[in-house]
Design a protein around this motif. Structure first.
Motif, PDB file in Angstrom:
ATOM      1  N   VAL A 198       1.476   8.945 -16.477  1.00 33.56           N
ATOM      2  CA  VAL A 198       2.676   8.126 -16.657  1.00 33.56           C
ATOM      3  C   VAL A 198       3.247   7.771 -15.300  1.00 33.56           C
ATOM      4  CG1 VAL A 198       5.056   8.114 -17.476  1.00 33.56           C
ATOM      5  CG2 VAL A 198       3.243   9.027 -18.934  1.00 33.56           C
ATOM      6  N   ASP A 199       3.437   6.487 -15.066  1.00 30.85           N
ATOM      7  CA  ASP A 199       4.064   5.995 -13.842  1.00 30.85           C
ATOM      8  C   ASP A 199       5.416   5.393 -14.213  1.00 30.85           C
ATOM      9  OD1 ASP A 199       4.594   5.228 -11.288  1.00 30.85           O
ATOM     10  OD2 ASP A 199       3.256   3.492 -11.299  1.00 30.85           O
ATOM     11  N   GLY A 200       6.433   5.760 -13.483  1.00 21.92           N
ATOM     12  CA  GLY A 200       7.755   5.230 -13.796  1.00 21.92           C
ATOM     13  C   GLY A 200       8.792   6.334 -13.768  1.00 21.92           C
TER      14      GLY A 200
ATOM     15  N   CYS B  91       0.823  -1.205   0.000  1.00 25.21           N
ATOM     16  CA  CYS B  91       0.000   0.000   0.000  1.00 25.21           C
ATOM     17  C   CYS B  91       0.863   1.264   0.000  1.00 25.21           C
ATOM     18  CB  CYS B  91      -0.930   0.004   1.217  1.00 25.21           C
ATOM     19  SG  CYS B  91      -2.193  -1.284   1.171  1.00 25.21           S
ATOM     20  N   ALA B  92       1.981   1.230   0.727  1.00 29.20           N
ATOM     21  CA  ALA B  92       2.877   2.381   0.732  1.00 29.20           C
ATOM     22  C   ALA B  92       3.472   2.611  -0.651  1.00 29.20           C
ATOM     23  CB  ALA B  92       3.989   2.163   1.763  1.00 29.20           C
ATOM     24  N   GLU B  93       3.839   1.506  -1.325  1.00 30.04           N
ATOM     25  CA  GLU B  93       4.389   1.650  -2.671  1.00 30.04           C
ATOM     26  C   GLU B  93       3.347   2.179  -3.641  1.00 30.04           C
ATOM     27  OE1 GLU B  93       5.931  -0.804  -6.489  1.00 30.04           O
ATOM     28  OE2 GLU B  93       4.308  -1.439  -5.192  1.00 30.04           O
ATOM     29  N   ARG B  94       2.106   1.665  -3.549  1.00 29.31           N
ATOM     30  CA  ARG B  94       1.049   2.145  -4.429  1.00 29.31           C
ATOM     31  C   ARG B  94       0.751   3.619  -4.180  1.00 29.31           C
ATOM     32  NH1 ARG B  94       0.311  -0.415  -8.860  1.00 29.31           N
ATOM     33  NH2 ARG B  94      -1.590   0.826  -9.024  1.00 29.31           N
ATOM     34  N   LEU B  95       0.797   4.037  -2.916  1.00 24.10           N
ATOM     35  CA  LEU B  95       0.569   5.439  -2.589  1.00 24.10           C
ATOM     36  C   LEU B  95       1.671   6.310  -3.184  1.00 24.10           C
ATOM     37  CD1 LEU B  95      -1.002   7.640  -1.101  1.00 24.10           C
ATOM     38  CD2 LEU B  95       0.354   7.113   0.947  1.00 24.10           C
ATOM     39  N   TYR B  96       2.914   5.844  -3.060  1.00 22.89           N
ATOM     40  CA  TYR B  96       4.035   6.600  -3.628  1.00 22.89           C
ATOM     41  C   TYR B  96       3.900   6.706  -5.150  1.00 22.89           C
ATOM     42  CZ  TYR B  96       8.720   7.354  -5.501  1.00 22.89           C
ATOM     43  OH  TYR B  96       9.774   7.825  -6.225  1.00 22.89           O
ATOM     44  N   ARG B  97       3.538   5.598  -5.786  1.00 21.74           N
ATOM     45  CA  ARG B  97       3.385   5.628  -7.232  1.00 21.74           C
ATOM     46  C   ARG B  97       2.216   6.517  -7.650  1.00 21.74           C
ATOM     47  NH1 ARG B  97       3.446  -0.411  -9.488  1.00 21.74           N
ATOM     48  NH2 ARG B  97       2.862   0.794 -11.343  1.00 21.74           N
TER      49      ARG B  97
ATOM     50  N   TYR C 105      11.274   1.379 -18.832  1.00 19.00           N
ATOM     51  CA  TYR C 105       9.919   1.432 -19.357  1.00 19.00           C
ATOM     52  C   TYR C 105       9.018   2.205 -18.408  1.00 19.00           C
ATOM     53  CZ  TYR C 105       8.490  -2.270 -16.067  1.00 19.00           C
ATOM     54  OH  TYR C 105       8.219  -2.995 -14.940  1.00 19.00           O
ATOM     55  N   ILE C 106       7.855   2.608 -18.923  1.00 13.16           N
ATOM     56  CA  ILE C 106       6.870   3.346 -18.143  1.00 13.16           C
ATOM     57  C   ILE C 106       5.536   2.615 -18.217  1.00 13.16           C
ATOM     58  CG2 ILE C 106       7.975   5.588 -18.449  1.00 13.16           C
ATOM     59  CD1 ILE C 106       5.969   6.165 -20.680  1.00 13.16           C
ATOM     60  N   VAL C 107       4.606   3.009 -17.347  1.00  9.60           N
ATOM     61  CA  VAL C 107       3.264   2.440 -17.329  1.00  9.60           C
ATOM     62  C   VAL C 107       2.270   3.561 -17.606  1.00  9.60           C
ATOM     63  CG1 VAL C 107       1.524   1.275 -15.936  1.00  9.60           C
ATOM     64  CG2 VAL C 107       3.920   0.622 -15.719  1.00  9.60           C
TER      65      VAL C 107
ATOM     66  N   HIS D   3      -0.841  -0.093 -18.654  1.00  5.19           N
ATOM     67  CA  HIS D   3      -0.111  -0.875 -19.649  1.00  5.19           C
ATOM     68  C   HIS D   3       1.337  -0.393 -19.736  1.00  5.19           C
ATOM     69  CE1 HIS D   3      -3.561  -3.044 -21.541  1.00  5.19           C
ATOM     70  NE2 HIS D   3      -4.219  -2.052 -20.960  1.00  5.19           N
ATOM     71  N   PRO D   4       2.286  -1.326 -19.710  1.00  2.00           N
ATOM     72  CA  PRO D   4       3.704  -0.943 -19.789  1.00  2.00           C
ATOM     73  C   PRO D   4       4.154  -0.754 -21.235  1.00  2.00           C
ATOM     74  CG  PRO D   4       3.517  -3.312 -19.463  1.00  2.00           C
ATOM     75  CD  PRO D   4       2.112  -2.777 -19.479  1.00  2.00           C
ATOM     76  N   PHE D   5       5.001   0.249 -21.437  1.00  2.00           N
ATOM     77  CA  PHE D   5       5.595   0.508 -22.745  1.00  2.00           C
ATOM     78  C   PHE D   5       7.039   0.935 -22.550  1.00  2.00           C
ATOM     79  CE2 PHE D   5       1.075   1.223 -23.399  1.00  2.00           C
ATOM     80  CZ  PHE D   5       0.833   0.509 -24.567  1.00  2.00           C
ATOM     81  N   THR D   6       7.917   0.389 -23.366  1.00  4.05           N
ATOM     82  CA  THR D   6       9.329   0.740 -23.275  1.00  4.05           C
ATOM     83  C   THR D   6       9.557   2.133 -23.839  1.00  4.05           C
ATOM     84  OG1 THR D   6       9.894  -1.580 -23.601  1.00  4.05           O
ATOM     85  CG2 THR D   6      11.661   0.010 -23.840  1.00  4.05           C
ATOM     86  N   LEU D   7      10.390   2.904 -23.172  1.00  2.00           N
ATOM     87  CA  LEU D   7      10.750   4.224 -23.675  1.00  2.00           C
ATOM     88  C   LEU D   7      11.612   4.083 -24.929  1.00  2.00           C
ATOM     89  CD1 LEU D   7      11.635   6.028 -20.320  1.00  2.00           C
ATOM     90  CD2 LEU D   7       9.744   6.616 -21.840  1.00  2.00           C
ATOM     91  N   THR D   8      11.231   4.788 -25.972  1.00  2.00           N
ATOM     92  CA  THR D   8      12.066   4.838 -27.176  1.00  2.00           C
ATOM     93  C   THR D   8      12.841   6.144 -27.263  1.00  2.00           C
ATOM     94  OG1 THR D   8      10.144   5.627 -28.428  1.00  2.00           O
ATOM     95  CG2 THR D   8      10.615   3.266 -28.475  1.00  2.00           C
TER      96      THR D   8
END
Length: 462
Positions: free
Chosen positions: A293-295, A179-185, A222-224, A236-241
């Motif tokens: 964007v998460d990441g 939960c702490a990680e989800r809150l931070y994200r 990558y980012i979400v 959904h995850p996608f790699t940064l180009t």
């Protein structure tokens, strides 16, 4: 990454086996509760009477009902996480995967029913003693009148009490961390990004350029993405180009339009099906859908720069992790060990190479100007030969000489790299079909390349 993925799959298989054994043992216990009902200690029983239907015990007790729910949730999560369901209907996988929250809540309630009990008065009723007002038939009257502390005498009836639930002790800690990680994200990604460019490429690929304040990333990460207009809960995850640099503040991704989510997302970005691109000045920015964007998050492709020699193998859209690596080389990054890069890109259609044709040509010209033509060993393979004449365009001429028809001869490639880089560690990075990754993994494990060590790394989001 490949070894980690294999370890994860083995762990999941072991969890399935353990769960089957666990459930089977409980079913045996339920039958024993009914058959071996204790008349002597009624409070110790889970069944209400001898011979009670085990199905009735399961359906009328807290451990039984919650146990059924736990098994059902696990079954849904395991089946929905199979490859065929993830590919054909990602939404089913996503929503069933998030049932783990309900699973942990039910797991905490599962032990509240008090099926497991322990005796609380051992001193007054030691195990094996005779109950009050009874004598041992094997002893004489004189022996039966021994001191009160005799092992066969009981001062009172046995009393039993359910065990105190302790599951929450083991579950609450990881849940709090989660939960702490989800809150931070959530805090990190609560501001929508600014979409500055949308480009439609051949073969149903969309390039998206975005701007986000204080966003720092490294090639290979990558980012979400979350677009509430498409789905509030799906990520959904996608790699940064393309990563932000001192010269360019934008970050970019390439996504292939495959599946419901990407189709709806593309319709929101480019409502006109005939539009090839839309790049607007900031003052004329139209109202794009909100995008969060998460990441960034790390991946194995980050390690490309930690080898003196690296081999990057891409299959189709699997080129995205390495596009950011090529951008970093083009932007003149110097703080890495990489001294030579072998880049192999395999596509079914020739048009796929146009996704990053300009990037490859620009990097080719840069290396020739710096008198480092051997730094990048580029090999392009196409399996379909329709329209090969189109790549003869003047601006893409450096690619035509590196284009080959068919599939790479991996064994010969490894032997060439081994001869050229004797007694070195070569990082092998793959993002593509399973057939290619299995072949590369097998070749990396073989020991016949003049002392050269190949270390395999695989990236996959499937």
């Amino acid at each position: 990454m490949e070894n980690k993925g294999r370890t994860r799959r083995q762990g999941e298989d072991m969890e399935r086996v353990i769960e089957v054994v666990h459930v089977s043992a409980h079913l045996v216990n339920v039958v024993n509760f009914s058959v071996r009902y204790s008349e002597e200690f009624p409070s110790l029983n889970v069944a209400r009477y001898r011979g009670e239907d085990p199905r009735l015990i399961i359906l009328t007790t807290v451990p039984g009902i919650t146990g059924i729910l736990l098994v059902l949730i696990l079954f849904l999560m395991f089946t929905a996480s199979s490859y065929c369901i993830r590919v054909s209907n990602y939404e089913i996988f996503w929503y069933t995967h998030n049932l783990f929250i309900v699973f942990y809540i039910i797991l905490i309630v599962h032990v509240v029913g008090g099926a497991l009990k322990y005796q609380t008065n051992f001193e007054a009723h030691p195990p094996g003693c005779l109950r009050a007002n009874q004598t041992n038939p094997d002893k004489t009257e004189e022996e039966s009148g021994q001191a009160e502390g005799d092992v066969w005498s009981c001062r009172e009836e046995a009393r039993f009490q359910p065990n105190s639930p302790e599951t929450w002790l083991w579950v609450s800690g990881p849940l709090c961390l989660y939960c702490a990680e989800r809150l931070y994200r959530y805090i990190r990604s609560n501001s929508p990004v600014t979409i500055v460019a949308v480009v439609r490429h051949p073969c149903d690929v969309i390039e998206l350029r975005m701007l986000k304040k204080d966003f720092n990333a490294h090639p290979g990460q990558y980012i979400v993405l979350n677009c509430p207009s498409v789905s509030s809960f799906e990520n959904h995850p996608f790699t940064l180009t393309a990563c932000p640099t001192e010269k360019k503040e934008t970050l970019g991704i390439h996504l292939r339009v495959v599946g419901d989510w990407t189709e709806r997302f593309t319709e929101l970005l480019l409502p006109d099906p005939g539009a090839e691109s839309e790049i607007l000045p900031m003052v004329q920015q139209r109202r794009y859908p909100k995008l969060y964007v998460d990441g960034p998050f790390g991946s194995s492709s980050q390690e490309v720069f930690n080898y003196e020699v690296s081999l990057c193998v891409a299959g189709g859209i699997g080129v995205t992790p390495f596009a950011c690596v090529l951008h970093a080389l083009l932007d003149g990054w110097r703080h890495f060990r990489l001294r030579r890069l072998y880049f192999v890109w395999v596509c079914r259609e020739l048009q796929s190479f146009y996704w990053f044709a300009e990037l490859l040509c620009a990097l080719h010209h840069k290396l020739w100007q710096e008198n480092r033509p051997d730094y990048l060993n580029l090999q392009l393979f196409v399996s379909q030969t329709d329209g090969l004449q189109n790549i003869s365009e003047e601006r893409y001429r450096p690619l035509s000489s590196r284009l080959m028809i068919g599939r790479p001869r991996w064994k010969l490639l490894f032997e060439e790299i081994g001869r050229t880089n004797k007694h070195k560690r070569v990082g092998v990075f793959c993002c593509g079909p399973k057939g290619i990754s299995r072949t590369l993994h097998r070749l990396c494990n073989s020991d016949r390349y003049s002392g050269t060590t190949f270390e395999f790394n695989k990236e996959s989001f499937s």
